[in-house]
Design a protein around this motif. Sequence first.
Motif, PDB file in Angstrom:
ATOM      1  N   ARG A 203     -19.756   2.037  29.759  1.00 23.07           N
ATOM      2  CA  ARG A 203     -20.802   1.934  31.078  1.00 23.07           C
ATOM      3  C   ARG A 203     -20.071   1.572  32.205  1.00 23.07           C
ATOM      4  O   ARG A 203     -20.253   2.010  33.195  1.00 23.07           O
ATOM      5  N   ALA A 204     -19.669   0.112  31.874  1.00 28.16           N
ATOM      6  CA  ALA A 204     -19.008  -0.605  33.066  1.00 28.16           C
ATOM      7  C   ALA A 204     -17.666   0.313  33.627  1.00 28.16           C
ATOM      8  O   ALA A 204     -17.524   0.171  35.005  1.00 28.16           O
ATOM      9  N   GLN A 207     -19.039   3.291  35.557  1.00 27.67           N
ATOM     10  CA  GLN A 207     -19.495   2.658  36.988  1.00 27.67           C
ATOM     11  C   GLN A 207     -18.323   2.300  37.999  1.00 27.67           C
ATOM     12  O   GLN A 207     -18.485   2.630  39.239  1.00 27.67           O
ATOM     13  N   ARG A 208     -17.159   1.802  37.527  1.00 26.25           N
ATOM     14  CA  ARG A 208     -16.392   1.312  38.240  1.00 26.25           C
ATOM     15  C   ARG A 208     -15.580   2.388  38.609  1.00 26.25           C
ATOM     16  O   ARG A 208     -15.161   2.557  39.858  1.00 26.25           O
ATOM     17  N   GLY A 360     -12.714  -4.369  28.216  1.00 31.76           N
ATOM     18  CA  GLY A 360     -13.373  -4.999  29.602  1.00 31.76           C
ATOM     19  C   GLY A 360     -12.815  -5.935  30.303  1.00 31.76           C
ATOM     20  O   GLY A 360     -13.455  -6.492  31.237  1.00 31.76           O
TER      21      GLY A 360
END
Length: 397
Positions: A203-204, A207-208, A360
């Motif tokens: 998800r991160a 979004q990035r 991450g």
Amino acid sequence: MHAGHAPAQASSPARTDIEAVLAERLVQPLFQPIVDLSTRTVVGVEALARGPAGTDLEFPDRLFAAARDAGRLGELDMLCSERALECAVAAPVAPPLVFVNAEPAALDQPLSPRLVELILGGLPFREILEFTERALPALPGSLLRIAGQAQQWGNSLALDDVGVDPMSLAFLPVLEPEVIKLDMSLIRDPSAERTRAVCAVVRAEAQRTGAMVVGEGIETEEDLVTAEALGARWGQGWLFGRPGRIEQVSHRFDPVAASALPPPRPGFHQGGGTPFEVAAGGGPVTAGTREAIAAALTRLRDAVAADETAVVVASCPDPGIAETDGVTAALQELAGRVRSVILLDKPIPGEFAAAVIGPGYGCAVCVRSGRPLDLVTLHDLPAVAAVTRVLLNRHGS
């Protein structure tokens, strides 16, 4: 379809060995729809290879095993890609996106003339080259070369089976695909700690970068709800259709689906400059004293010690830098602590670079010869990924 490359009929051939399949182009792809989970419109199709119907090589496991045993896996992989594009080009209605799988063992070979002909001839859709996570540690330099070629030609990348091996999460920011596919095992066990951890990283990253998240193996309405809860916007599985001929899904195509993906980025996967030059663009250059370098390498070691899924990518230190107290020993200790190490055995003149990248996060140390030595330390994930790409492009070159 190009007249000179028409395939033989898929009826039972006189021979069903792998040589016959290759010589007579007896691969017949099927296509499974990929849909927008909110509208159920078809945004694209994934091409799935099949051998001659009714033979022992009809299904992909036996087909690819036979090619591997015969030492002809690369030829079969190219043929499957060719046939997927040929059938999609010949479809009455062009799909918006066509996902084509890349076999990791075939990544280090050049594209076939027919495949280049098809791509450069102008595809009426956007091709998505799909890598499994097995490809990431196997031939990273070749993977980046092919990824760069796909971007240069206006196509895109997908990373498949994300969540099976934690290593795939480490390479996500390095490959930076336009599509991230959540493995069906995550859909089946959404409450597991592993599922939550994987989906948080995905998800991160989405979004990035603007990447599209696809849920795989969606068979029921409950699976669909689960996939959306895990962050997927698109999905594929038997709920939406089993693999079949491309004509079976053309009436549901979403003609603007390709615009939902980030645009191609020619040159992104190759970058430019040396590792230190790239690092200096992402962080300040400081004096590389013995103490500062030792402290920076200790931080890399601590990052590795805290995460067994981390990957180390490094170059051997230039002889002038290797003489600095502790650099060679620290690199050896760093490499000995992780499961996956990619080491450039040829020093980069006047430089040393080491990157640790995990799910991450990332950190890197780059040193350049001088009086005193110059040092850059990085903790910003995109900057570390950029240094890693430069190192991987030099791997095996």
